[in-house]
Scaffold this motif. Structure first.
Motif, PDB file in Angstrom:
ATOM      1  N   PRO A 122       0.833  -1.200   0.000  1.00  0.00           N
ATOM      2  CA  PRO A 122       0.000   0.000   0.000  1.00  0.00           C
ATOM      3  C   PRO A 122       0.873   1.258   0.000  1.00  0.00           C
ATOM      4  O   PRO A 122       1.884   1.326   0.703  1.00  0.00           O
ATOM      5  CB  PRO A 122      -0.793  -0.118   1.301  1.00  0.00           C
ATOM      6  N   VAL A 157       0.970   5.438   0.531  1.00  0.00           N
ATOM      7  CA  VAL A 157       0.276   6.558   1.161  1.00  0.00           C
ATOM      8  C   VAL A 157       1.047   7.837   0.854  1.00  0.00           C
ATOM      9  O   VAL A 157       2.258   7.919   1.086  1.00  0.00           O
ATOM     10  CB  VAL A 157       0.182   6.378   2.697  1.00  0.00           C
ATOM     11  N   VAL A 171       1.892  11.608   1.770  1.00  0.00           N
ATOM     12  CA  VAL A 171       1.863  12.417   2.989  1.00  0.00           C
ATOM     13  C   VAL A 171       2.112  13.874   2.635  1.00  0.00           C
ATOM     14  O   VAL A 171       3.141  14.218   2.046  1.00  0.00           O
ATOM     15  CB  VAL A 171       2.922  11.937   4.009  1.00  0.00           C
ATOM     16  N   ILE A 179       4.493  -1.314   3.682  1.00  0.00           N
ATOM     17  CA  ILE A 179       3.780  -0.060   3.432  1.00  0.00           C
ATOM     18  C   ILE A 179       4.796   0.978   2.948  1.00  0.00           C
ATOM     19  O   ILE A 179       5.972   0.910   3.313  1.00  0.00           O
ATOM     20  CB  ILE A 179       3.033   0.445   4.699  1.00  0.00           C
ATOM     21  N   PHE A 196       5.396   5.210   2.405  1.00  0.00           N
ATOM     22  CA  PHE A 196       4.983   6.607   2.557  1.00  0.00           C
ATOM     23  C   PHE A 196       5.741   7.446   1.528  1.00  0.00           C
ATOM     24  O   PHE A 196       6.954   7.310   1.377  1.00  0.00           O
ATOM     25  CB  PHE A 196       5.291   7.124   3.964  1.00  0.00           C
ATOM     26  N   GLU A 248      -1.141   9.576  -6.987  1.00  0.00           N
ATOM     27  CA  GLU A 248      -2.485   9.393  -6.446  1.00  0.00           C
ATOM     28  C   GLU A 248      -3.142   8.141  -7.006  1.00  0.00           C
ATOM     29  O   GLU A 248      -3.852   7.428  -6.288  1.00  0.00           O
ATOM     30  CB  GLU A 248      -3.342  10.631  -6.751  1.00  0.00           C
ATOM     31  N   ALA A 266      -1.595   5.252  -5.274  1.00  0.00           N
ATOM     32  CA  ALA A 266      -2.008   5.184  -3.870  1.00  0.00           C
ATOM     33  C   ALA A 266      -3.500   4.906  -3.708  1.00  0.00           C
ATOM     34  O   ALA A 266      -3.984   4.759  -2.588  1.00  0.00           O
ATOM     35  CB  ALA A 266      -1.661   6.489  -3.172  1.00  0.00           C
ATOM     36  N   HIS A 283      -5.167   7.455  -1.497  1.00  0.00           N
ATOM     37  CA  HIS A 283      -4.904   7.492  -0.046  1.00  0.00           C
ATOM     38  C   HIS A 283      -3.900   8.592   0.266  1.00  0.00           C
ATOM     39  O   HIS A 283      -2.705   8.433   0.030  1.00  0.00           O
ATOM     40  CB  HIS A 283      -4.391   6.145   0.442  1.00  0.00           C
ATOM     41  N   ILE A 284      -4.379   9.695   0.822  1.00  0.00           N
ATOM     42  CA  ILE A 284      -3.538  10.846   1.161  1.00  0.00           C
ATOM     43  C   ILE A 284      -3.765  11.205   2.621  1.00  0.00           C
ATOM     44  O   ILE A 284      -4.906  11.250   3.096  1.00  0.00           O
ATOM     45  CB  ILE A 284      -3.873  12.057   0.279  1.00  0.00           C
ATOM     46  N   ILE A 285      -2.680  11.452   3.351  1.00  0.00           N
ATOM     47  CA  ILE A 285      -2.783  11.904   4.734  1.00  0.00           C
ATOM     48  C   ILE A 285      -2.207  13.319   4.808  1.00  0.00           C
ATOM     49  O   ILE A 285      -1.084  13.577   4.381  1.00  0.00           O
ATOM     50  CB  ILE A 285      -2.006  10.989   5.693  1.00  0.00           C
TER      51      ILE A 285
END
Length: 349
Positions: free
Chosen positions: A247, A249, A251, A319, A321, A339, A342, A345-347
């Protein structure tokens, strides 16, 4: 599908007689036999087949494991080929062709139905570009037919920027691979629909919005690029793409904020990967840190992006980042690909 004996041809792109090169000639022969051959372009490696043949195009979808409702881009070697494939050439398209062809710009035209309906996925339009790579141009010219070519990877995986990536994904699934060395741009072509007024950017890529608007004035942007729930209209944008096995992500925040996320995952026993830049890689502590170009030169980030994502697969991280990038110029294409990889999935800090 039955396993094929995938042939491998190494070609020097500096060869001044590429069109008559025996390796190119053999690869072109396989395209004429309605088989699938991978080849380099200036963006990524393409998975090429005769755009006029239903049989050949079906083999592209089978090799990639790609849904057949996702249209393909047709590659040509000369502008004279364009006339035989489209109903008309809008003025905006003429200006863009003069400015950016050959190059990483795909233009949407009204199709005259010459290409296989499997290429257009049943649409009334066709996506066409002229690649800026001597090996690609020589192969298309030697084949004597327009060549439909999505990226030469298994559907959903990071696009290939060298022949080794293609071999890893597609050995035994296609007739051959033309190894012309690493690609240059690294992200796919920009796709622009010139059947609309104003023209609409359907996919950001190697030619930036700013560069396009300097030639034809203001353009629109497909709502699917900015709004969730909108169905994209561009080839290669309908499904999740470019994804590594673990996965991913994105950030958006400070180095400290990202490090806290890394630490939390590592404390839970996960092997954590970080996608950073050469300027920032020393700021993180993680199990695997991959530097992807220089933030001060986004061309290097685009060039290295897919190779960097594939590197995490080799390290078998749990994972990943990734830092974010500014959404200006080439950064728009980079963030679009990240994107998609991902799954959105954005934090944010």
């Amino acid at each position: 599908m039955s396993r094929l004996d995938t042939k491998y041809w190494v070609v020097d792109k500096k060869d001044e007689k590429l069109t008559t090169n025996p390796q190119i000639q053999e690869a072109a022969l396989w395209i004429n036999k309605n088989e699938v051959v991978a080849f380099p372009t200036e963006t990524v490696y393409g998975l090429g087949a005769n755009a006029l043949s239903d049989e050949a195009i079906a083999k592209i979808y089978e090799a990639k494991g790609r849904p057949s409702d996702n249209p393909l881009i047709v590659h040509i070697a000369k502008e004279s080929q364009l006339q035989s494939l489209v109903k008309s050439i809008p003025e905006s398209a003429e200006k863009l062709m003069a400015a950016f062809w050959p190059g990483p710009l795909t233009i949407i035209f009204e199709s005259n139905s010459t290409v296989s309906s499997k290429v257009t996925a049943g649409l009334s339009t066709v996506a066409i570009r002229m690649p800026d790579h001597p090996v690609a141009l020589a192969l298309i010219e030697a084949a004597g037919v327009p060549v439909a070519a999505p990226s030469a990877n298994l559907s959903g995986k990071p696009s290939p920027t060298n022949a080794e990536h293609v071999l890893h994904d597609l050995q035994g699934r296609i007739a051959g691979i033309v190894d012309g060395g690493p690609t240059g741009v690294g992200v796919e072509s920009t796709v622009i629909d010139c059947t609309s007024t104003p023209a609409i950017i359907l996919r950001p890529g190697g030619i930036t919005r700013e560069e396009i608007e300097a030639v034809i004035g203001p353009v629109a942007v497909d709502k699917a690029l900015t709004e969730k729930g909108q169905a994209p209209k561009s080839p290669g944008m309908k499904y999740t793409h470019y994804a590594p096995k673990a996965p991913l992500v994105i950030v958006l925040g400070s180095n400290t904020f990202m490090q806290n996320l890394i630490d939390k995952e590592r404390q839970s026993g996960k092997k954590v990967g970080v996608l950073a830049t050469e300027e920032s890689k020393q700021r993180y502590k993680a199990d695997v840190i991959v530097a992807c170009g220089y933030r001060e030169d986004l061309k290097t980030v685009a060039r290295d992006l897919y190779d960097s994502l594939r590197a995490f697969d080799k390290e078998m991280v749990d994972i990943i980042f990734s830092e974010g990038f500014p959404r200006t110029g080439l950064g728009e294409a980079i963030m679009n690909r990240l994107e998609k990889a991902a799954g959105g999935h954005i934090i944010k800090e």
